[in-house]
Design a protein around this motif. Structure first.
Motif, PDB file in Angstrom:
ATOM      1  N   PHE A  91       0.783  -1.379   0.039  1.00  0.00           N
ATOM      2  CA  PHE A  91      -0.133  -0.045   0.080  1.00  0.00           C
ATOM      3  C   PHE A  91       0.729   1.280  -0.022  1.00  0.00           C
ATOM      4  O   PHE A  91       0.261   2.333  -0.041  1.00  0.00           O
ATOM      5  N   GLY A  92       2.122   1.193  -0.017  1.00  0.00           N
ATOM      6  CA  GLY A  92       3.220   2.290  -0.050  1.00  0.00           C
ATOM      7  C   GLY A  92       3.064   3.077  -1.037  1.00  0.00           C
ATOM      8  O   GLY A  92       3.018   4.495  -1.242  1.00  0.00           O
ATOM      9  N   ILE A  93       2.716   2.637  -2.318  1.00  0.00           N
ATOM     10  CA  ILE A  93       2.785   3.176  -3.490  1.00  0.00           C
ATOM     11  C   ILE A  93       1.456   3.703  -3.867  1.00  0.00           C
ATOM     12  O   ILE A  93       1.399   4.795  -4.509  1.00  0.00           O
ATOM     13  N   LEU A  94       0.534   3.488  -3.186  1.00  0.00           N
ATOM     14  CA  LEU A  94      -0.894   4.123  -3.068  1.00  0.00           C
ATOM     15  C   LEU A  94      -1.097   5.227  -2.421  1.00  0.00           C
ATOM     16  O   LEU A  94      -1.581   6.418  -2.731  1.00  0.00           O
ATOM     17  N   TYR A  95      -0.370   5.208  -1.265  1.00  0.00           N
ATOM     18  CA  TYR A  95      -0.498   6.481  -0.278  1.00  0.00           C
ATOM     19  C   TYR A  95       1.144   6.884   0.168  1.00  0.00           C
ATOM     20  O   TYR A  95       1.424   6.337   1.103  1.00  0.00           O
ATOM     21  N   PRO A  96       1.870   7.322  -0.689  1.00  0.00           N
ATOM     22  CA  PRO A  96       3.310   7.672  -0.319  1.00  0.00           C
ATOM     23  C   PRO A  96       3.579   8.431   1.196  1.00  0.00           C
ATOM     24  O   PRO A  96       4.635   7.946   1.766  1.00  0.00           O
ATOM     25  N   PRO A  97       2.748   9.213   1.673  1.00  0.00           N
ATOM     26  CA  PRO A  97       2.971   9.761   2.875  1.00  0.00           C
ATOM     27  C   PRO A  97       3.156   8.729   3.998  1.00  0.00           C
ATOM     28  O   PRO A  97       3.636   8.994   5.089  1.00  0.00           O
ATOM     29  N   MET A  98       2.159   7.435   3.822  1.00  0.00           N
ATOM     30  CA  MET A  98       2.313   6.611   4.577  1.00  0.00           C
ATOM     31  C   MET A  98       3.805   5.931   5.000  1.00  0.00           C
ATOM     32  O   MET A  98       3.978   5.186   6.068  1.00  0.00           O
ATOM     33  N   VAL A  99       4.511   5.946   3.935  1.00  0.00           N
ATOM     34  CA  VAL A  99       5.779   5.522   4.002  1.00  0.00           C
ATOM     35  C   VAL A  99       6.573   6.174   5.212  1.00  0.00           C
ATOM     36  O   VAL A  99       7.256   5.522   6.112  1.00  0.00           O
ATOM     37  N   PHE A 100       6.594   7.424   5.307  1.00  0.00           N
ATOM     38  CA  PHE A 100       7.297   8.263   6.289  1.00  0.00           C
ATOM     39  C   PHE A 100       6.552   7.965   7.715  1.00  0.00           C
ATOM     40  O   PHE A 100       7.262   7.855   8.618  1.00  0.00           O
ATOM     41  N   PHE A 101       5.324   7.843   7.907  1.00  0.00           N
ATOM     42  CA  PHE A 101       4.564   7.499   8.889  1.00  0.00           C
ATOM     43  C   PHE A 101       4.801   6.184   9.380  1.00  0.00           C
ATOM     44  O   PHE A 101       5.226   5.994  10.503  1.00  0.00           O
TER      45      PHE A 101
END
Length: 139
Positions: A91-101
């Motif tokens: 799911f990181g590709i769908l919602y890139p800010p989640m990667v930092f979180f």
């Protein structure tokens, strides 16, 4: 889309909160046992101080590093990392800010696990191994 973002944030927050709770439970169990033994020693008018070795043994007794215990285990630790890694890669590709979180949550969780290994499980018995076994194929 918004539901997916909300659910992923909730998952990482919930996972972080549970990690903290599962760190506090063995801490409370070992502290209660430690204080109870000190109280009983004072009551019997015995020596009421703990050596560092006795303190570690008490922690190992109540929070051993084995499966299905408060001290965690090799299997449970790697399973948490594998699940988090799978969620992040899916799911990181769908919602890139989640990667930092997720990065921030994982860094805090790694520090909590390090604290658990040093201060709660108190140096579990080491076993020799060449690599991380089946987890190498999973990761």
């Amino acid at each position: 889309w918004d539901t997916l973002k909300y659910n992923l944030k909730t998952l990482y927050i919930f996972h972080f909160v549970l990690s903290v709770i599962f760190l506090l439970i063995p801490r409370a169990l070992t502290s209660a046992a430690w204080h109870f033994e000190l109280h009983m020693a004072k009551k019997r008018k015995e020596r009421s101080e703990y050596t560092f070795l006795q303190w570690q043994a008490k922690h190992h007794e109540y929070a051993a590093y084995e499966y299905a215990s408060w001290g965690g285990s090799h299997t449970e630790d790697f399973l948490e990392f594998a699940i988090s890694f799978a969620l992040l890669t899916c799911f990181g590709i769908l919602y890139p800010p989640m990667v930092f979180f997720a990065f921030v949550c994982h860094m805090i969780e790694y520090r909590l696990l390090a604290h658990r290994m040093v201060n709660i499980t108190c140096r579990p018995i080491p076993y020799g191994a060449e690599g991380i076994g089946m987890w190498e194929r999973v990761l």
